[in-house]
Design a protein around this motif. Structure first.
Motif, PDB file in Angstrom:
ATOM      1  N   MET A   1      -7.259   8.783  -1.091  1.00  0.00           N
ATOM      2  CA  MET A   1      -6.259   7.924  -1.737  1.00  0.00           C
ATOM      3  C   MET A   1      -6.218   6.544  -1.090  1.00  0.00           C
ATOM      4  O   MET A   1      -6.014   5.539  -1.775  1.00  0.00           O
ATOM      5  N   PHE A   2      -6.392   6.485   0.235  1.00  0.00           N
ATOM      6  CA  PHE A   2      -6.424   5.191   0.906  1.00  0.00           C
ATOM      7  C   PHE A   2      -7.504   4.297   0.296  1.00  0.00           C
ATOM      8  O   PHE A   2      -7.316   3.083   0.138  1.00  0.00           O
ATOM      9  N   SER A   3      -8.649   4.900  -0.017  1.00  0.00           N
ATOM     10  CA  SER A   3      -9.729   4.126  -0.635  1.00  0.00           C
ATOM     11  C   SER A   3      -9.446   3.851  -2.106  1.00  0.00           C
ATOM     12  O   SER A   3      -9.754   2.771  -2.617  1.00  0.00           O
ATOM     13  N   TRP A   4      -8.863   4.819  -2.788  1.00  0.00           N
ATOM     14  CA  TRP A   4      -8.654   4.708  -4.238  1.00  0.00           C
ATOM     15  C   TRP A   4      -7.717   3.567  -4.607  1.00  0.00           C
ATOM     16  O   TRP A   4      -7.928   2.885  -5.610  1.00  0.00           O
ATOM     17  N   ILE A   5      -6.678   3.334  -3.800  1.00  0.00           N
ATOM     18  CA  ILE A   5      -5.704   2.300  -4.163  1.00  0.00           C
ATOM     19  C   ILE A   5      -6.275   0.900  -3.951  1.00  0.00           C
ATOM     20  O   ILE A   5      -5.752  -0.077  -4.496  1.00  0.00           O
TER      21      ILE A   5
ATOM     22  N   CYS B   1       0.834  -1.198   0.000  1.00  0.00           N
ATOM     23  CA  CYS B   1       0.000   0.000   0.000  1.00  0.00           C
ATOM     24  C   CYS B   1       0.874   1.256   0.000  1.00  0.00           C
ATOM     25  O   CYS B   1       0.580   2.232  -0.699  1.00  0.00           O
ATOM     26  N   ILE B   2       1.947   1.224   0.784  1.00  0.00           N
ATOM     27  CA  ILE B   2       2.863   2.368   0.831  1.00  0.00           C
ATOM     28  C   ILE B   2       3.482   2.610  -0.540  1.00  0.00           C
ATOM     29  O   ILE B   2       3.562   3.757  -1.018  1.00  0.00           O
ATOM     30  N   GLU B   3       3.920   1.562  -1.201  1.00  0.00           N
ATOM     31  CA  GLU B   3       4.523   1.724  -2.524  1.00  0.00           C
ATOM     32  C   GLU B   3       3.510   2.265  -3.521  1.00  0.00           C
ATOM     33  O   GLU B   3       3.851   3.049  -4.407  1.00  0.00           O
ATOM     34  N   ALA B   4       2.252   1.841  -3.399  1.00  0.00           N
ATOM     35  CA  ALA B   4       1.216   2.369  -4.290  1.00  0.00           C
ATOM     36  C   ALA B   4       0.992   3.859  -4.029  1.00  0.00           C
ATOM     37  O   ALA B   4       0.891   4.665  -4.971  1.00  0.00           O
TER      38      ALA B   4
END
Length: 325
Positions: A182-186, A165-168
């Motif tokens: 963004m947390f939801s988008w990824i 998730c961090i890399e995304a």
């Protein structure tokens, strides 16, 4: 052993840092088989925040810090934390102790079960006015209805994120940021846990209503074009009504004639149309402003110091390249 980075964005938090450190160390020392990194992001604080962090680092090798060159805001500060965090997972927690560190073991448990994003949802919000609670609830409802991604309600930045998730998130380098969206988008595999949010342990909140309004506008314009479409619907509806009214006036004049009158109604219609036009131009201006800012391609932030070392821009760029950006 796996390493977990606990990222703490901090801006003028000298009154609460020692309490936060005591609670965090009490929690993590009771968790075996993990290495921990306490990563403080000093977002251009003007008080003794950085000095206190350095003092704590002298006695605890687990502490790291990133000192930004000025105040860039929490959203950008978290991006700096994503760039510098070393852990296999990253836990984001506010410095004001409104987010209880006691939830960290539960977050790690669900992470080990295979969840990539373990987020804490507020069951109650102590220390906040009814006005703030109502506006927050209204904002989340509006955002959920007009966006195509499921944005979690009553959920802040307090969460555990797996390394992927961090890399995304690190690939999303936009300057106008709404990280909660963004947390939801990824995407990825998410798990919700509930908690009762505490009032601030000390100090004063940095989020006044103006900043909260700016963040709300950022969230809406970052993840949907619904306001632009709404202005289009307004324009079409008003034009249709104006056309029908025009046909009515023409027919009435041809049949019974018309005296010179109607100044109040004329002014009312003109002011109403002018207001709609200004609102539509404002909406368009918000999106144009975002385009203008993004086309500059400026770096998101500059780091003044990282763990007692002054950071040059070239060194920071090499740091990004080594991380794959």
């Amino acid at each position: 052993m796996k390493t977990i980075s606990i990222m703490i964005p901090a801006y003028n938090e000298e009154d609460v840092l020692e309490q936060l450190y005591e609670k965090l160390t009490f929690v993590i020392e009771a968790i075996p088989n993990y290495d921990f990194e306490l990563l403080f992001i000093n977002d251009g604080s003007k008080d003794r925040t950085l000095e206190i962090i350095k003092e704590m680092r002298e006695t605890d090798h687990r502490i790291s810090y990133v000192d930004l060159s000025r105040n860039f805001g929490k959203e950008i500060g978290m991006m700096a934390g994503f760039d510098y965090a070393k852990g296999d997972a990253v836990i984001i927690i506010d410095a004001d102790l409104q987010d209880p560190p006691e939830l960290i073991p539960e977050m790690i448990k669900y992470w080990e079960q295979g969840y990539d994003d373990v987020f804490a949802k507020r069951r109650s919000r102590a220390g906040e006015t009814w006005m703030k609670k109502w506006t927050a609830k209204t904002f989340y409802r509006v955002l959920q209805k007009i966006t195509k991604i499921p944005v979690q309600e009553n959920t802040g930045d307090f969460r555990l994120l797996d390394r992927r998730c961090i890399e995304a998130l690190r690939t999303l380098r936009e300057t106008q940021r709404y990280t909660k969206g963004m947390f939801s988008w990824i995407g990825y595999n998410k798990k919700e846990i509930l908690f009762d949010r505490n009032p601030r342990a000390a100090g004063e909140t940095k989020w006044n209503y103006k900043k909260l309004m700016d963040l709300a506008i950022e969230g809406i314009t970052s993840f949907t074009t619904a306001p632009l479409r709404l202005s289009t619907y307004f324009g079409f509806t008003i034009s249709l009504c104006a056309f029908i009214y025009m046909m009515f006036i023409i027919a009435k004049t041809l049949v019974i004639g018309e005296m010179v009158q109607g100044y109040p109604s004329l002014m009312t219609v003109m002011l109403f149309l002018g207001g709609i036009q200004l609102i539509s131009l404002g909406i368009i201006g918000e999106y144009l402003g975002k385009i203008f800012t993004e086309t500059k391609h400026r770096p998101l932030y500059f780091v003044d110091e990282y763990n007692n070392e002054k950071v040059m821009f070239e060194k920071k760029e090499r740091h990004y390249e080594s991380k794959g950006i």
